[in-house]
Each structure stands twice: as structure tokens, then as C-alpha cells.
Enzyme design. Structure first.
Site, mmCIF file in Angstrom:
data_model
loop_
_atom_site.group_PDB
_atom_site.id
_atom_site.type_symbol
_atom_site.label_atom_id
_atom_site.label_comp_id
_atom_site.label_asym_id
_atom_site.label_seq_id
_atom_site.Cartn_x
_atom_site.Cartn_y
_atom_site.Cartn_z
ATOM 1 N N ASP A 92 0.688 -1.061 0.028
ATOM 2 C CA ASP A 92 -0.098 -0.623 0.271
ATOM 3 C C ASP A 92 0.618 1.464 -0.146
ATOM 4 O O ASP A 92 1.292 2.086 1.610
ATOM 5 C CB ASP A 92 -0.590 -0.012 1.435
ATOM 6 C CG ASP A 92 -1.607 1.153 1.228
ATOM 7 O OD1 ASP A 92 -1.588 1.776 0.345
ATOM 8 O OD2 ASP A 92 -2.433 1.153 2.096
ATOM 9 N N LYS A 125 0.516 4.118 -2.322
ATOM 10 C CA LYS A 125 -0.559 5.034 -2.538
ATOM 11 C C LYS A 125 0.694 5.656 -3.453
ATOM 12 O O LYS A 125 0.831 7.616 -3.432
ATOM 13 C CB LYS A 125 -0.737 5.421 -0.855
ATOM 14 C CG LYS A 125 -1.599 5.060 -0.966
ATOM 15 C CD LYS A 125 -2.558 5.691 0.252
ATOM 16 C CE LYS A 125 -3.430 4.779 1.224
ATOM 17 N NZ LYS A 125 -2.825 3.568 1.908
ATOM 18 N N ASP A 162 3.208 10.065 -8.332
ATOM 19 C CA ASP A 162 4.836 11.269 -8.806
ATOM 20 C C ASP A 162 4.267 10.834 -9.941
ATOM 21 O O ASP A 162 3.692 10.096 -10.367
ATOM 22 C CB ASP A 162 5.736 10.309 -7.865
ATOM 23 C CG ASP A 162 7.145 11.358 -7.400
ATOM 24 O OD1 ASP A 162 7.313 12.476 -7.971
ATOM 25 O OD2 ASP A 162 7.561 11.259 -6.302
HETATM 26 O O1 NUP Z 1 -8.977 5.267 1.583
HETATM 27 C C1 NUP Z 1 -8.036 4.794 2.383
HETATM 28 N N1 NUP Z 1 -8.167 4.066 3.310
HETATM 29 C C2 NUP Z 1 -7.575 3.238 3.833
HETATM 30 O O2 NUP Z 1 -8.185 3.533 5.591
HETATM 31 C C3 NUP Z 1 -7.237 4.062 1.474
HETATM 32 C C4 NUP Z 1 -6.336 3.158 2.828
HETATM 33 N N2 NUP Z 1 -4.738 2.118 1.714
HETATM 34 N N3 NUP Z 1 -6.108 2.600 4.202
HETATM 35 C C5 NUP Z 1 -5.741 1.973 4.713
HETATM 36 O O3 NUP Z 1 -6.512 0.722 5.242
HETATM 37 C C6 NUP Z 1 -5.084 2.710 6.016
HETATM 38 O O4 NUP Z 1 -3.948 2.869 5.326
HETATM 39 C C7 NUP Z 1 -4.238 1.449 6.721
HETATM 40 O O5 NUP Z 1 -3.579 0.816 6.066
HETATM 41 C C8 NUP Z 1 -5.891 0.389 6.176
HETATM 42 C C9 NUP Z 1 -7.032 0.697 7.346
HETATM 43 O O6 NUP Z 1 -6.261 -0.338 8.407
HETATM 44 P P1 NUP Z 1 -7.583 0.477 10.098
HETATM 45 O O7 NUP Z 1 -8.032 1.859 9.694
HETATM 46 O O8 NUP Z 1 -8.972 -0.527 9.723
HETATM 47 O O9 NUP Z 1 -6.714 -0.039 11.461
#
Ligand code: NUP
Length: 207
Positions: free
Chosen positions: A57, A59, A62
Site C-alpha cells: 500500500d 499509494k 509521483d
Molecule cells: O482510503 C483509504 N483508507 C484506508 O484506511 C485507503 C487505504 N489504503 N487505507 C488503509 O487501510 C490505511 O492506510 C490502513 O493501512 C488500512 C485501514 O486500517 P484500519 O483503519 O482498519 O486500522
């Protein structure tokens, strides 16, 4: 079929490896994010890949060349999938898809928190489909948006964070069209993470 993607947002090497070993048979994939990689280096992806599919992940957001360099590192370390932003535009997204090879590319089109990306979600879904990504990241805790994205995105796989700690319900997210749910804190902060995963799988009828 397992539909949980475990978000392994811990810093500690030993904790990460022991959670990976413990949960790997009961989750679809393990998602690693910057906190773990910043503390342990990218090689942790390869180590966890011995137990599970790993989704990086990162994201990525760039220019094309930097996106390519980041994607190649994930691929070199046996990642199964990679998450990229798409708001940076077609040229940047193309660079990720082309460097990914067999790795699955997930394009983020809306976040689990309100953001400026919400103004462009439809365009981002369309572009992501045109650029042949494998899947999308869409919010599991903002059900109307998730349902809307599902309705636009054909058979692309949708992975949805926002479950548990961010207020979303696991069944709601699947019913609204998520193929997989991303869950972190509700699992790793539980005193018995494996038991927690098994109980969530039972709710989904996936035990
Ligand atoms: O929009 C997003 N929201 C999100 O929480 C996109 C993500 N990639 N995440 C990721 O999902 C966030 O960075 C974390 O790693 C995971 C959610 O974790 P939790 O809220 O269940 O602890």
C-alpha cells in the site's frame, strides 16, 4: 474463499512476522504500508510473501519515472499487488501498470475519509479501467460511494478499507460491492487476532 485483507500496520519486525505466520491461512492477503516498511526496509515484503500474498500500500503519487522505480522495488520483493494513487493522472498510472508486470495494480479512486479526490472519482474510475488496472480501492465505510463505484467498474476487483476502527460494517461493505475488505486495527489490536479473524470470516460465511 477468504475476503479479508489484513492491514499489518505495526512497526515491529517480530510482531509483523508472527502475525503474518499466525493469520496467513485465514486471510486473502496481507497489506503492508509505510510504517512497517520504513522501520524494516522493503525486504520485509519478501519475508512476508513466504506466508501470504502481499499488497504494498504505497499509494504511489509521483511522476511516471519515480512511480516506475517504486513499483519495480515492490515487484523485486515478491509483492502480489500494489496500491497506487490515480489522481496524479494517466501518465503516472500507466507507469505503474507497465512496471507491475504480473503484480496486481489497485488504483485508489476514493478514500475512507472525505478528500478532494471525491470531486474526481468518476473520472478516476474511467481512467483506471482504460488503463487496465486489476482493481480499485474504494471506501468500505462510505457505502453510497462504494455502491456507486461498484456500479461503474464492471468486474474490477474492489478492495475496501474503513471497516471497524473507521466505522464501516463488514457485511455492509460486501453487500455494497466490495470483493475484499481491508481490516487493520480491529484485528491486530484485538488480544486474540486469529480468533478475531475467524469470527469475521464466520460473519462472511467464509470459515
Ligand atoms: O482510503 C483509504 N483508507 C484506508 O484506511 C485507503 C487505504 N489504503 N487505507 C488503509 O487501510 C490505511 O492506510 C490502513 O493501512 C488500512 C485501514 O486500517 P484500519 O483503519 O482498519 O486500522
Amino acid at each position: 474463499m477468504n475476503r479479508i485483507i489484513f492491514a499489518l500496520d505495526v512497526y515491529d519486525y517480530n510482531e509483523a512476522l508472527s502475525l503474518s505466520r499466525e493469520l496467513s491461512n485465514d486471510v486473502f492477503a496481507i497489506k503492508v504500508n509505510w510504517p512497517l516498511v520504513m522501520n524494516n526496509g522493503i525486504s520485509i515484503v519478501k519475508e512476508i510473501s513466504r506466508y501470504s500474498n502481499v499488497i504494498c500500500d504505497f499509494k504511489i503519487a509521483d511522476i511516471d519515472n519515480t512511480n516506475r522505480l517504486i513499483t519495480e522495488k515492490a515487484r523485486e520483493n515478491n509483492a502480489w499487488g500494489i496500491i497506487t494513487h490515480s489522481f496524479t493522472g494517466r501518465r503516472s498510472l500507466k507507469a505503474v501498470v507497465s512496471a507491475a508486470g504480473d503484480m496486481k495494480v489497485f488504483s485508489l479512486v476514493s478514500m475512507s475519509q472525505e478528500s478532494f479526490i471525491d470531486n474526481y472519482t468518476d473520472d478516476l474510475v474511467k481512467m483506471s479501467m482504460e488503463e487496465n488496472v486489476y482493481g480499485l480501492v474504494a471506501p468500505g465505510n462510505r457505502i453510497d460511494i462504494l455502491r456507486h463505484i461498484r456500479s461503474m467498474s464492471g468486474d474490477l476487483k474492489i478492495i475496501a478499507p474503513g471497516i471497524g476502527a473507521q466505522g464501516g460494517g463488514i457485511t455492509d461493505a460486501i453487500m455494497a460491492g466490495a470483493d475484499y475488505v481491508i481490516i487493520g486495527r480491529s484485528i491486530y489490536s484485538d488480544p486474540e487476532p486469529l480468533k478475531k479473524v475467524k469470527s469475521l470470516n464466520e460473519i462472511l460465511g467464509d470459515d
